[in-house]
Design a protein around this motif. Sequence first.
Motif, PDB file in Angstrom:
ATOM      1  N   GLU A 155      45.012  22.184  12.689  1.00 36.42           N
ATOM      2  CA  GLU A 155      44.487  21.032  13.414  1.00 36.42           C
ATOM      3  C   GLU A 155      43.570  21.469  14.554  1.00 36.42           C
ATOM      4  N   VAL A 156      43.976  22.522  15.264  1.00 37.98           N
ATOM      5  CA  VAL A 156      43.138  23.033  16.358  1.00 37.98           C
ATOM      6  C   VAL A 156      41.837  23.608  15.793  1.00 37.98           C
TER       7      VAL A 156
ATOM      8  N   VAL B  25      48.724   5.589  11.920  1.00 37.30           N
ATOM      9  CA  VAL B  25      49.029   6.349  13.136  1.00 37.30           C
ATOM     10  C   VAL B  25      48.470   7.758  12.985  1.00 37.30           C
ATOM     11  N   SER B  26      48.269   8.403  14.111  1.00 34.17           N
ATOM     12  CA  SER B  26      47.822   9.795  14.078  1.00 34.17           C
ATOM     13  C   SER B  26      48.908  10.682  13.488  1.00 34.17           C
ATOM     14  N   THR B  27      48.515  11.730  12.792  1.00 34.55           N
ATOM     15  CA  THR B  27      49.491  12.708  12.332  1.00 34.55           C
ATOM     16  C   THR B  27      50.098  13.410  13.546  1.00 34.55           C
TER      17      THR B  27
ATOM     18  N   ALA C 282      58.965  21.549  20.391  1.00 37.74           N
ATOM     19  CA  ALA C 282      59.786  20.437  19.909  1.00 37.74           C
ATOM     20  C   ALA C 282      59.370  20.014  18.505  1.00 37.74           C
ATOM     21  N   LEU C 283      58.091  20.024  18.219  1.00 37.07           N
ATOM     22  CA  LEU C 283      57.619  19.669  16.876  1.00 37.07           C
ATOM     23  C   LEU C 283      58.059  20.700  15.835  1.00 37.07           C
ATOM     24  N   MET C 284      58.182  21.963  16.257  1.00 36.82           N
ATOM     25  CA  MET C 284      58.529  23.045  15.323  1.00 36.82           C
ATOM     26  C   MET C 284      59.998  23.451  15.434  1.00 36.82           C
ATOM     27  N   ARG C 285      60.823  22.560  15.948  1.00 32.94           N
ATOM     28  CA  ARG C 285      62.223  22.873  16.236  1.00 32.94           C
ATOM     29  C   ARG C 285      62.961  23.427  15.020  1.00 32.94           C
TER      30      ARG C 285
ATOM     31  N   ASP D  21      51.484  26.635  11.264  1.00 36.70           N
ATOM     32  CA  ASP D  21      50.213  26.564  10.523  1.00 36.70           C
ATOM     33  C   ASP D  21      49.574  25.184  10.625  1.00 36.70           C
ATOM     34  N   ASP D  22      50.395  24.144  10.653  1.00 28.77           N
ATOM     35  CA  ASP D  22      49.858  22.784  10.772  1.00 28.77           C
ATOM     36  C   ASP D  22      49.119  22.606  12.097  1.00 28.77           C
TER      37      ASP D  22
END
Length: 206
Positions: free
Chosen positions: A61-62, A19-21, A44-47, A56-57
């Motif tokens: 990625e960007v 699956v994608s990270t 929501a991902l960095m909650r 930083d993740d």
Amino acid sequence: MRGHELTTARIQAVEGLPVSTPAAAWCQAASLLSDRELIVAADALMRRHNPVLGLDDLLDEVAARPGTREVRRLRRALQSAAPRTDSVAETLLRLDARDAGLPPFEVNAEIRDAYGRFLAYGDLVHAPTKVLLEYDGQQHRLDDRQYSRDVERLDDLAAAGWRVIRVNRSHRGTARRWILERVRTTLLERGWHPEPSQMVAERGRK
């Protein structure tokens, strides 16, 4: 049904399936989500509790996909995203405050009194004026223990000079604009001076 173009992919295994990270999936979703939805998803991902990843993740990625079609939108979304949020409603309130030309609010900031005693974590905090925006979800109304804690906490904050403005799901449409105008008035009364860019945003809103 809408699809999206996949130009790069970082893969991880989950229970044996590729699956994608999470960071890659967020970037891939840019073709499907609005600018505001991208910010909500990043928050929501960095909650605050059990975060999936850190800022930083997402930045890494960007940075790894400079030539993709949506990269500018992704960078712009990360400029407005904030770690440590607790809910979508909290994110939307912060974005509405920004769009209304109000100053930046610190998310879930620690508040202490003049003696260094911990008082609370504030949802949206403007420390220079001691103005605090609190989004009250259903648990604040339905949980007796939570309600009792809220009463004590609000008393402590008031004694320390904080002005707490509470927002809930009834503040939509006209009511949302009214509560944000109330926030603006309170900030001005407590010494906030809008920057020129914030004054422009306010004129545009009118």
